[in-house]
Design a protein around this motif. Structure first.
Motif, PDB file in Angstrom:
ATOM      1  N   GLU A 133       0.847  -1.177   0.000  1.00 43.80           N
ATOM      2  CA  GLU A 133       0.000   0.000   0.000  1.00 43.80           C
ATOM      3  C   GLU A 133       0.889   1.235   0.000  1.00 43.80           C
ATOM      4  OE1 GLU A 133      -2.129  -0.944   3.556  1.00 43.80           O
ATOM      5  OE2 GLU A 133      -3.880  -1.612   2.437  1.00 43.80           O
ATOM      6  N   PRO A 134       0.550   2.274  -0.789  1.00 47.01           N
ATOM      7  CA  PRO A 134       1.412   3.457  -0.875  1.00 47.01           C
ATOM      8  C   PRO A 134       1.736   4.067   0.479  1.00 47.01           C
ATOM      9  CG  PRO A 134      -0.249   3.528  -2.591  1.00 47.01           C
ATOM     10  CD  PRO A 134      -0.594   2.355  -1.710  1.00 47.01           C
ATOM     11  N   GLU A 135       0.743   4.086   1.378  1.00 46.91           N
ATOM     12  CA  GLU A 135       0.999   4.725   2.664  1.00 46.91           C
ATOM     13  C   GLU A 135       1.867   3.865   3.569  1.00 46.91           C
ATOM     14  OE1 GLU A 135      -3.045   2.669   2.910  1.00 46.91           O
ATOM     15  OE2 GLU A 135      -1.836   3.791   1.482  1.00 46.91           O
ATOM     16  N   ALA A 136       2.134   2.615   3.141  1.00 51.33           N
ATOM     17  CA  ALA A 136       2.908   1.721   4.000  1.00 51.33           C
ATOM     18  C   ALA A 136       4.403   1.864   3.790  1.00 51.33           C
ATOM     19  CB  ALA A 136       2.506   0.274   3.733  1.00 51.33           C
ATOM     20  N   ALA A 162      11.261  -5.973   5.587  1.00 49.43           N
ATOM     21  CA  ALA A 162      12.280  -5.912   4.540  1.00 49.43           C
ATOM     22  C   ALA A 162      11.677  -5.496   3.224  1.00 49.43           C
ATOM     23  CB  ALA A 162      12.961  -7.273   4.414  1.00 49.43           C
ATOM     24  N   ALA A 163      10.483  -6.017   2.931  1.00 46.08           N
ATOM     25  CA  ALA A 163       9.828  -5.653   1.673  1.00 46.08           C
ATOM     26  C   ALA A 163       9.504  -4.170   1.651  1.00 46.08           C
ATOM     27  CB  ALA A 163       8.552  -6.479   1.488  1.00 46.08           C
ATOM     28  N   ALA A 164       9.006  -3.658   2.777  1.00 47.40           N
ATOM     29  CA  ALA A 164       8.667  -2.245   2.829  1.00 47.40           C
ATOM     30  C   ALA A 164       9.913  -1.382   2.691  1.00 47.40           C
ATOM     31  CB  ALA A 164       7.947  -1.931   4.143  1.00 47.40           C
ATOM     32  N   PRO A 232       2.598  -9.362   6.372  1.00 52.25           N
ATOM     33  CA  PRO A 232       3.345  -8.125   6.614  1.00 52.25           C
ATOM     34  C   PRO A 232       2.443  -6.899   6.634  1.00 52.25           C
ATOM     35  CG  PRO A 232       4.213  -9.363   4.723  1.00 52.25           C
ATOM     36  CD  PRO A 232       2.902  -9.960   5.076  1.00 52.25           C
ATOM     37  N   ASP A 233       2.777  -5.948   7.469  1.00 54.27           N
ATOM     38  CA  ASP A 233       2.044  -4.684   7.500  1.00 54.27           C
ATOM     39  C   ASP A 233       2.126  -4.005   6.138  1.00 54.27           C
ATOM     40  OD1 ASP A 233       1.264  -4.872  10.145  1.00 54.27           O
ATOM     41  OD2 ASP A 233       3.078  -3.873  10.894  1.00 54.27           O
ATOM     42  N   GLY A 234       0.994  -3.475   5.687  1.00 55.98           N
ATOM     43  CA  GLY A 234       0.984  -2.682   4.470  1.00 55.98           C
ATOM     44  C   GLY A 234       0.899  -3.462   3.184  1.00 55.98           C
ATOM     45  N   ALA A 263       0.741  -9.408  12.903  1.00 59.61           N
ATOM     46  CA  ALA A 263       1.558  -9.215  11.709  1.00 59.61           C
ATOM     47  C   ALA A 263       2.746 -10.158  11.755  1.00 59.61           C
ATOM     48  CB  ALA A 263       2.041  -7.767  11.626  1.00 59.61           C
ATOM     49  N   CYS A 264       3.148 -10.657  10.595  1.00 62.77           N
ATOM     50  CA  CYS A 264       4.277 -11.586  10.520  1.00 62.77           C
ATOM     51  C   CYS A 264       4.711 -11.728   9.069  1.00 62.77           C
ATOM     52  CB  CYS A 264       3.891 -12.955  11.094  1.00 62.77           C
ATOM     53  SG  CYS A 264       2.494 -13.749  10.257  1.00 62.77           S
TER      54      CYS A 264
END
Length: 408
Positions: A133-136, A162-164, A232-234, A263-264
Motif C-alpha cells: 500500500e502506498p501509505e505503507a 524488509a519488503a517495505a 506483513p504490515d501494508g 503481523a508476521c
C-alpha cells in the motif's frame, strides 16, 4: 557435404526468389507481406535445406521476439510456480517462449526486468505479485513505495519490514507504471496478476471476498473466537484478506480483537513464529497450559492476553498456515483438537498436509493462463477478477459445542 550452416541466400536461390522476399517469408515483416504461394515456396525450400532462422533477425523484422517475460517475486514459492505453469502452458499454445525472472522482492529488480524486456523487444510481459500500500512505504524524507512496491504474495515471501524497506528505497513513485506504459506504447503486451497499476490489464484476485466467504463458512461450523496471522504490515493482499475475514466476523457478531491480529512475514517460518507467540501469550492462564477455548461468551472478542487460545486461527496464506500447524504440534497441542487452523490459496503441493487444511481455493494455473491471454490482447476485456472457493477440510471440523442460534 559441408558442415557450414545453410544461409538465407541459399534458401532464396533454392526457392527462386529474392533475398528480401525470402527474409519476409521466413522472418516476417512489420510493414510488408508476401504472397501465400511465394511464402509456401520459400518455407518448403527452407525445410529441404534444413535451414534454421536467426531469432535476432526475426525480432528485427517483426518488431518483436517470440519471448514472453514473466516476472515474479520468488520462483521457489509454490504460489508463483503454479501461476508460472499456467503462463507457460498458454504461451506454448501461442508459439511463445517464457523467460522467467525473480525479483527477490526488490522493486529495483522488478523495474530493471521490465526495462530489459523492452530493450529485448519481448512480445509481452506479465508481472505477478501483490503490491505494498502506498501509505505503507514512507521513508524518513516522506517518500512512498514505488507503484505500491514489489512485495510478496500468496505463498512464501520476504519479511514484511524488509519488503517495505526495499520498496521505500526503490525507484521513484510511478517509475514502474511509466516503464510498463512505455513497453505497451512500443507494441508490447502487458498484464498484471494481483492488484492493478493505473489502467493496465490485470487479473485481480478477489481476496477480501474469498476471506469473507471463509469466515462465514467457519462461523457456520460453530466457531466464535478467532485470531488472524495477517502477514506483513501494508501488504495489499494480506490487508484485503485480513479485512475481508475480520469484517465478515464483525457482521456476524464475532469480532476479532486487534491484539489477536498478528503481523508476521509471509513465510512458513512467519506463520510458525506468530503461532508460537500466540501460544506463549496464553500459557499460564490456566495452570501453566493454554486456557480452554470454549469459555468465551458469544459476540465478545478474545483479548490479547487473557482468554486462552482462540478456537480458530486464520493464516492469510497456506504456507503460513502450515507453519502455524507445526508450532501447535511443537507446543504439545494438536490441530484441530486444541485449535483449528485455516489458510488461503489451496497450494497444490500442500494438499497432503495432515490434517487436511481448510482454505480458499484460487485456480492459480488458470490465473496464469488468463494473464497470458490479457497480455497477448486475446481477451475480450482488459481486466478480470477471479474469486476463490471455500474448501472445508479436517483442520476445521464442525464444533460439537456449537452455540444455539440465539447465542450466535
Amino acid at each position: 557435404m559441408s558442415d557450414a550452416p545453410v544461409t538465407l541466400s541459399q534458401v532464396a536461390r533454392e526457392a527462386g526468389v529474392s533475398l528480401a522476399t525470402a527474409s519476409r517469408a521466413i522472418n516476417g515483416s512489420a510493414t510488408r507481406s508476401v504472397r501465400e504461394d511465394l511464402r509456401e515456396r520459400v518455407l518448403e525450400a527452407a525445410r529441404r535445406l534444413a535451414y534454421s532462422p536467426d531469432p535476432s533477425a526475426q525480432a528485427m523484422a517483426r518488431g518483436r521476439t517470440t519471448a514472453l517475460g514473466l516476472v515474479v517475486h520468488d520462483i521457489a514459492d509454490p504460489y508463483f510456480s503454479t501461476i508460472a505453469a499456467g503462463v507457460a502452458r498458454a504461451a506454448e499454445q501461442a508459439g511463445l517462449i517464457v523467460t522467467l525472472a525473480s525479483t527477490e522482492h526488490s522493486s529495483e529488480r522488478e523495474l530493471a526486468f521490465v526495462e530489459l524486456a523492452r530493450r529485448q523487444r519481448s512480445r509481452a510481459i506479465i508481472l505477478a505479485g501483490g503490491r505494498l500500500e502506498p501509505e505503507a512505504g514512507p521513508t524518513a524524507e516522506g517518500g512512498v513505495a514505488a507503484d505500491g512496491g514489489a512485495a510478496a504474495d500468496g505463498g512464501a515471501a520476504a519479511d514484511g519490514g524488509a519488503a517495505a524497506a526495499s520498496a521505500a528505497a526503490g525507484p521513484t513513485p510511478g517509475a514502474l507504471e511509466a516503464a510498463l506504459n512505455a513497453f505497451q506504447e512500443a507494441g508490447g503486451g502487458v498484464a498484471l496478476v494481483g492488484q492493478p497499476i493505473g489502467g493496465l490489464p490485470v487479473v485481480e484476485i478477489a481476496n477480501a471476498d474469498g476471506a469473507a466467504d471463509l469466515a462465514r463458512a467457519l462461523h457456520g461450523h460453530g466457531y466464535r473466537r478467532f485470531a488472524v496471522l495477517a502477514g506483513p504490515d501494508g501488504h495489499r493482499t494480506a490487508a484485503d484478506r485480513t479485512a475481508g475475514f475480520t469484517g465478515a466476523l464483525a457482521e456476524l457478531g464475532s469480532p476479532v480483537a486487534p491484539d489477536d491480529v498478528l503481523a508476521c512475514p509471509f513465510t512458513r517460518d512467519g506463520g510458525y513464529s506468530a503461532m508460537r507467540d500466540l501460544i506463549e501469550r496464553t500459557r499460564g492462564t490456566v495452570g501453566g497450559a493454554a486456557a480452554p477455548s470454549d469459555t468465551a461468551t458469544s459476540g465478545t472478542a478474545t483479548s490479547g492476553g487473557g482468554g486462552g487460545l482462540p478456537e480458530l486461527v486464520f493464516a492469510v496464506n497456506d504456507v503460513m498456515a502450515v507453519g502455524a500447524m507445526a508450532a501447535v504440534r511443537d507446543a504439545g497441542l494438536s490441530v484441530p483438537g486444541d485449535v483449528a487452523v485455516a489458510g488461503f490459496d489451496d497450494i497444490h503441493t500442500l494438499r497432503d498436509v495432515s490434517p487436511g487444511l481448510t482454505t480458499v481455493r484460487i485456480p492459480l494455473a488458470e490465473v496464469g493462463e488468463l494473464a497470458t491471454e490479457l497480455a497477448l490482447g486475446r481477451a475480450e476485456q482488459t481486466s478480470t477478477t477471479v474469486r476463490g472457493e471455500v474448501v472445508l477440510r479436517d483442520s476445521t471440523p464442525p464444533r460439537s459445542d456449537e452455540p444455539s442460534a440465539s447465542q450466535a
